[in-house]
Design an enzyme around this catalytic site. Structure first.
Site, PDB file in Angstrom:
ATOM      1  N   GLY A   1       0.818  -1.210   0.000  1.00 49.95           N
ATOM      2  CA  GLY A   1       0.000   0.000   0.000  1.00 49.95           C
ATOM      3  C   GLY A   1       0.852   1.260   0.000  1.00 49.95           C
ATOM      4  O   GLY A   1       0.536   2.242  -0.684  1.00 49.95           O
TER       5      GLY A   1
ATOM      6  N   SER B   1      -3.573  -2.933  -0.404  1.00 50.08           N
ATOM      7  CA  SER B   1      -2.505  -3.723   0.200  1.00 50.08           C
ATOM      8  C   SER B   1      -3.024  -5.122   0.511  1.00 50.08           C
ATOM      9  O   SER B   1      -4.062  -5.285   1.144  1.00 50.08           O
ATOM     10  CB  SER B   1      -2.018  -3.053   1.480  1.00 50.08           C
ATOM     11  OG  SER B   1      -1.113  -3.906   2.147  1.00 50.08           O
TER      12      SER B   1
ATOM     13  N   HIS C   1      -1.942  -7.478   2.573  1.00 50.49           N
ATOM     14  CA  HIS C   1      -1.936  -8.024   3.940  1.00 50.49           C
ATOM     15  C   HIS C   1      -3.054  -7.470   4.818  1.00 50.49           C
ATOM     16  O   HIS C   1      -3.208  -7.877   5.958  1.00 50.49           O
ATOM     17  CB  HIS C   1      -0.557  -7.865   4.608  1.00 50.49           C
ATOM     18  CG  HIS C   1      -0.192  -6.486   5.065  1.00 50.49           C
ATOM     19  ND1 HIS C   1      -0.391  -6.075   6.362  1.00 50.49           N
ATOM     20  CD2 HIS C   1       0.370  -5.447   4.427  1.00 50.49           C
ATOM     21  CE1 HIS C   1       0.061  -4.834   6.501  1.00 50.49           C
ATOM     22  NE2 HIS C   1       0.520  -4.428   5.336  1.00 50.49           N
TER      23      HIS C   1
ATOM     24  N   CYS D   1       2.039   2.714  13.305  1.00 51.52           N
ATOM     25  CA  CYS D   1       3.262   3.417  12.924  1.00 51.52           C
ATOM     26  C   CYS D   1       3.636   4.495  13.930  1.00 51.52           C
ATOM     27  O   CYS D   1       4.792   4.821  14.095  1.00 51.52           O
ATOM     28  CB  CYS D   1       3.102   4.055  11.547  1.00 51.52           C
ATOM     29  SG  CYS D   1       2.314   2.968  10.381  1.00 51.52           S
TER      30      CYS D   1
END
Ligand SMILES: *Cc1c(COP(=O)(O)O)cnc(C)c1O
Length: 388
Positions: A71, A199, A201, A325
């Protein structure tokens, strides 16, 4: 003790059917899709089949699907690639305050390269107002980037409406749909987007593979130069097992999305009402109804989100504080801050993101354990004054 995993917005386990589809492409069918021999042809065919499955999931043409490393790369390619290729027309970009770091930092990078970026705010529910986007457009605007659903609070944005505005004004429109593709219906034509990031995952596929959808005719420059893979937009030998895995994950998602979404919504609403009933001074972050089926984000007054997440982990429950993050830093989440959540409450936020394997019993367990943790932490918190 079996772990209760409630962090599917950070990542999902690979579906066993996905793994099974991938395995032959590490060993028996290891060919390079660019090779002319039959070993290469086998890999080439597998990539082509995966492309059809992903395209079908989002209503795109196969020539509009570019496989990337995830992503983040898809967002980077969309934003930097469109900026680069259209800089002669203008150097202005419109985005929002709640974007994923992949979008936020790409825009910040372009700012350092001489582009101008307007960052539009959101309301208390985390919703972007399409009129704010429209007002931000200037004659030199070349790109608008607004995410489809927010990864922290789950609010689903009025992307189709923003797409209508972008198209009427002749501005390219990118959306980060990493949290929605495979979970709620996503159709690139209904949404009127020119670029869309996926993305693997986040939809029970492997890590390290994603897609950028690029509408036919969109002017975009690559930043990976080399062999001519992916129509010259993304050089490097294809991640064949990963791409096959993403294709299979897309196929499964398309078939099972309705059932999964109903399952998640049921557990989500049970968790929300269970926690709000049992804990005083909590608030649900994000839009009450226009939200991802699997997202629960709550703020607990007078406690740090980190303490809550660590205590939950000790009880075998995996949840997250804001986004993965930024959880290293003690800064309150940029998303909650943009929504106007006071810093004290923003710091006490926890995100539970549900998945297809979660059960009713697991949710019951969280509803039992979490209020107990809150009570214990508040008892020793100097900030806590409510003696209810
Ligand atoms: C996870 C995530 C990304 C990053 O995807 P990767 O494949 O991990 O690079 C980007 N945007 C959003 C909204 C995400 O949730």
């Amino acid at each position: 003790m079996k772990k209760v995993y409630l962090d599917h917005a950070a990542t999902t386990p690979v579906d066993p059917r996905v793994l099974e589809a991938m395995l032959p492409y590490f060993t028996d069918s290891f060919g390079n899709p660019s090779s002319i021999h039959s070993v290469g042809l086998e890999a080439r065919t597998a990539v082509a089949e995966a492309r059809i499955k992903v395209a079908s999931l989002i209503g795109a043409g196969t020539e509009e699907i570019i496989f990337t490393s995830g992503g983040t790369e898809a967002d980077n390619l969309a934003i930097k690639g469109v900026a680069q290729a259209n800089a002669h027309k203008g150097k202005h970009i419109v985005t929002t305050r709640i974007e994923h770091h992949a979008v936020e930092e790409s825009c910040r990078y372009l700012e350092r390269q001489g582009f101008r970026v307007t960052v539009v705010g959101v309301d208390l529910d985390g919703l972007v107002d399409p009129e704010d986007i429209e007002r931000a457009i200037t004659p030199d605007t070349i790109l608008i980037s607004v995410m489809h659903a927010n990864n922290e609070v789950g609010t689903i944005q009025p992307v189709a409406e923003i797409g209508r505005i972008a198209r009427a004004r002749g501005v390219y429109f990118h959306t980060d749909a990493v949290q929605t593709v495979g979970h709620i219906p996503v159709n690139v034509n209904d949404l009127r987007v020119d670029l869309l990031a996926i993305s693997a995952h986040k939809l029970y596929g492997p890590k390290g593979v994603g897609v950028l959808y690029i509408r036919k005719g969109t002017r975009i420059d690559p930043f990976m130069h080399g062999g001519g893979q992916e129509r010259g937009l993304r050089a490097s030998t294809e991640n064949v097992p990963g791409i096959v895995g993403l294709g299979r994950a897309a196929e499964i998602a398309q078939a099972e999305m309705d059932a999964e979404s109903k399952h998640a919504t049921h557990l989500r609403d049970k968790l929300i009402s269970g926690l709000l009933e049992r804990i005083p001074q909590v608030r649900l972050n994000g839009h009450p109804t226009q939200r991802l089926p699997n997202n629960v984000n709550i703020s607990v007054a007078s406690i740090e989100g980190e303490s809550l997440a660590v205590s939950l982990d000790l009880e075998g429950i995996a949840a997250s504080t804001g986004s993965a993050c930024s959880s290293e830093a003690m800064e309150p989440s940029h998303v909650l801050t943009a929504m106007g959540v006071p810093a004290e409450l923003a710091r006490g936020s926890v995100r539970f993101s549900l998945g297809k394997h979660n059960t009713e019993a697991e949710i019951d367990r969280v509803i039992e354990v979490f209020p107990r943790i809150v009570g214990r932490l508040r008892a020793v918190s100097p900030l806590w004054t409510g003696k209810s």
